[in-house]
Write a protein that holds these residues in place. Structure first.
Motif, short mmCIF file in Angstrom:
data_model
loop_
_atom_site.label_atom_id
_atom_site.label_comp_id
_atom_site.label_asym_id
_atom_site.label_seq_id
_atom_site.Cartn_x
_atom_site.Cartn_y
_atom_site.Cartn_z
N ALA A 187 0.83 -1.20 0.00
CA ALA A 187 0.00 0.00 0.00
C ALA A 187 0.87 1.25 0.00
CB ALA A 187 -0.93 0.00 1.21
N LEU A 188 1.89 1.27 0.83
CA LEU A 188 2.76 2.44 0.89
C LEU A 188 3.50 2.66 -0.43
CD1 LEU A 188 4.19 2.13 4.51
CD2 LEU A 188 2.45 3.74 3.67
N ALA A 189 3.92 1.58 -1.07
CA ALA A 189 4.59 1.70 -2.37
C ALA A 189 3.64 2.29 -3.41
CB ALA A 189 5.11 0.34 -2.83
N LYS A 190 2.38 1.82 -3.42
CA LYS A 190 1.40 2.35 -4.36
C LYS A 190 1.11 3.82 -4.08
CE LYS A 190 -0.95 -2.02 -5.21
NZ LYS A 190 -2.15 -2.82 -4.99
N LEU A 191 0.95 4.15 -2.81
CA LEU A 191 0.69 5.55 -2.46
C LEU A 191 1.85 6.44 -2.87
CD1 LEU A 191 -0.92 5.06 1.07
CD2 LEU A 191 -2.09 5.78 -1.03
N HIS A 192 3.05 5.98 -2.65
CA HIS A 192 4.24 6.75 -3.02
C HIS A 192 4.27 6.99 -4.53
CE1 HIS A 192 8.56 7.52 -3.73
NE2 HIS A 192 8.43 8.18 -2.60
N ARG A 193 4.03 5.93 -5.31
CA ARG A 193 4.02 6.09 -6.77
C ARG A 193 2.95 7.07 -7.23
NH1 ARG A 193 4.76 0.54 -6.71
NH2 ARG A 193 2.57 0.18 -7.11
N ARG A 194 1.75 6.93 -6.67
CA ARG A 194 0.65 7.80 -7.08
C ARG A 194 0.90 9.25 -6.66
NH1 ARG A 194 -2.17 8.46 -10.19
NH2 ARG A 194 -4.20 8.70 -9.29
N LEU A 195 1.49 9.46 -5.50
CA LEU A 195 1.83 10.82 -5.08
C LEU A 195 2.87 11.43 -6.01
CD1 LEU A 195 1.84 10.45 -1.20
CD2 LEU A 195 0.31 11.90 -2.55
N ASP A 196 3.85 10.63 -6.41
CA ASP A 196 4.84 11.11 -7.38
C ASP A 196 4.17 11.49 -8.69
OD1 ASP A 196 7.00 10.87 -5.69
OD2 ASP A 196 7.73 8.99 -6.56
N GLU A 197 3.25 10.65 -9.17
CA GLU A 197 2.53 10.94 -10.41
C GLU A 197 1.74 12.23 -10.29
OE1 GLU A 197 0.06 7.54 -11.15
OE2 GLU A 197 1.78 6.21 -11.46
N LYS A 198 1.03 12.39 -9.17
CA LYS A 198 0.24 13.60 -8.95
C LYS A 198 1.14 14.83 -8.91
CE LYS A 198 -4.11 12.17 -7.52
NZ LYS A 198 -5.20 12.65 -8.33
N GLY A 199 2.31 14.68 -8.30
CA GLY A 199 3.25 15.80 -8.23
C GLY A 199 3.74 16.20 -9.62
N ARG A 200 4.02 15.19 -10.44
CA ARG A 200 4.46 15.48 -11.81
C ARG A 200 3.33 16.13 -12.61
NH1 ARG A 200 7.00 10.52 -11.15
NH2 ARG A 200 5.44 9.44 -12.37
N GLU A 201 2.10 15.66 -12.42
CA GLU A 201 0.94 16.23 -13.12
C GLU A 201 0.80 17.70 -12.72
OE1 GLU A 201 -2.42 13.86 -12.03
OE2 GLU A 201 -1.68 12.09 -13.09
N GLY A 202 0.98 17.97 -11.44
CA GLY A 202 0.85 19.35 -10.94
C GLY A 202 1.89 20.28 -11.48
N ARG A 203 3.04 19.71 -11.86
CA ARG A 203 4.12 20.52 -12.42
C ARG A 203 4.06 20.55 -13.95
NH1 ARG A 203 7.00 17.41 -8.57
NH2 ARG A 203 7.88 16.18 -10.24
N GLY A 204 3.06 19.88 -14.51
CA GLY A 204 2.90 19.87 -15.97
C GLY A 204 3.87 18.96 -16.69
N GLU A 205 4.37 17.95 -16.03
CA GLU A 205 5.33 17.03 -16.66
C GLU A 205 4.60 15.92 -17.39
OE1 GLU A 205 8.34 15.66 -13.95
OE2 GLU A 205 8.58 17.64 -13.14
#
Length: 71
Positions: free
Chosen positions: A53-71
């Motif tokens: 669960a923590l690995a999935k949450l970490h990946r999804r948070l990274d994805e959301k962070g990249r989306e927020g930066r327009g990557e």
């Protein structure tokens, strides 16, 4: 806070077994031993569910962070 809302939404996306472990550990402050007893699973299984669960949450948070930066 926006970050808390995002994390809660991501927890809701986890498989039910992983959600149960995460919620009991984080929100109810239960030990993994107690969680294992409550869900009727071996301790190792509960630990694996939390780790996954923590690995999935970490990946999804990274994805959301990249989306927020327009990557």
């Amino acid at each position: 806070d926006e970050s808390i809302r995002v994390v809660r939404e991501l927890i809701d996306e986890l498989p039910a077994e992983q959600q149960a472990v995460v919620r009991k550990r984080i929100y109810e402050d239960k030990t993994f031993k107690v969680i294992a007893e409550e869900v009727g699973a071996p301790l190792g299984t509960v630990l694996t569910r939390m780790r996954s669960a923590l690995a999935k949450l970490h990946r999804r948070l990274d994805e959301k962070g990249r989306e927020g930066r327009g990557e």
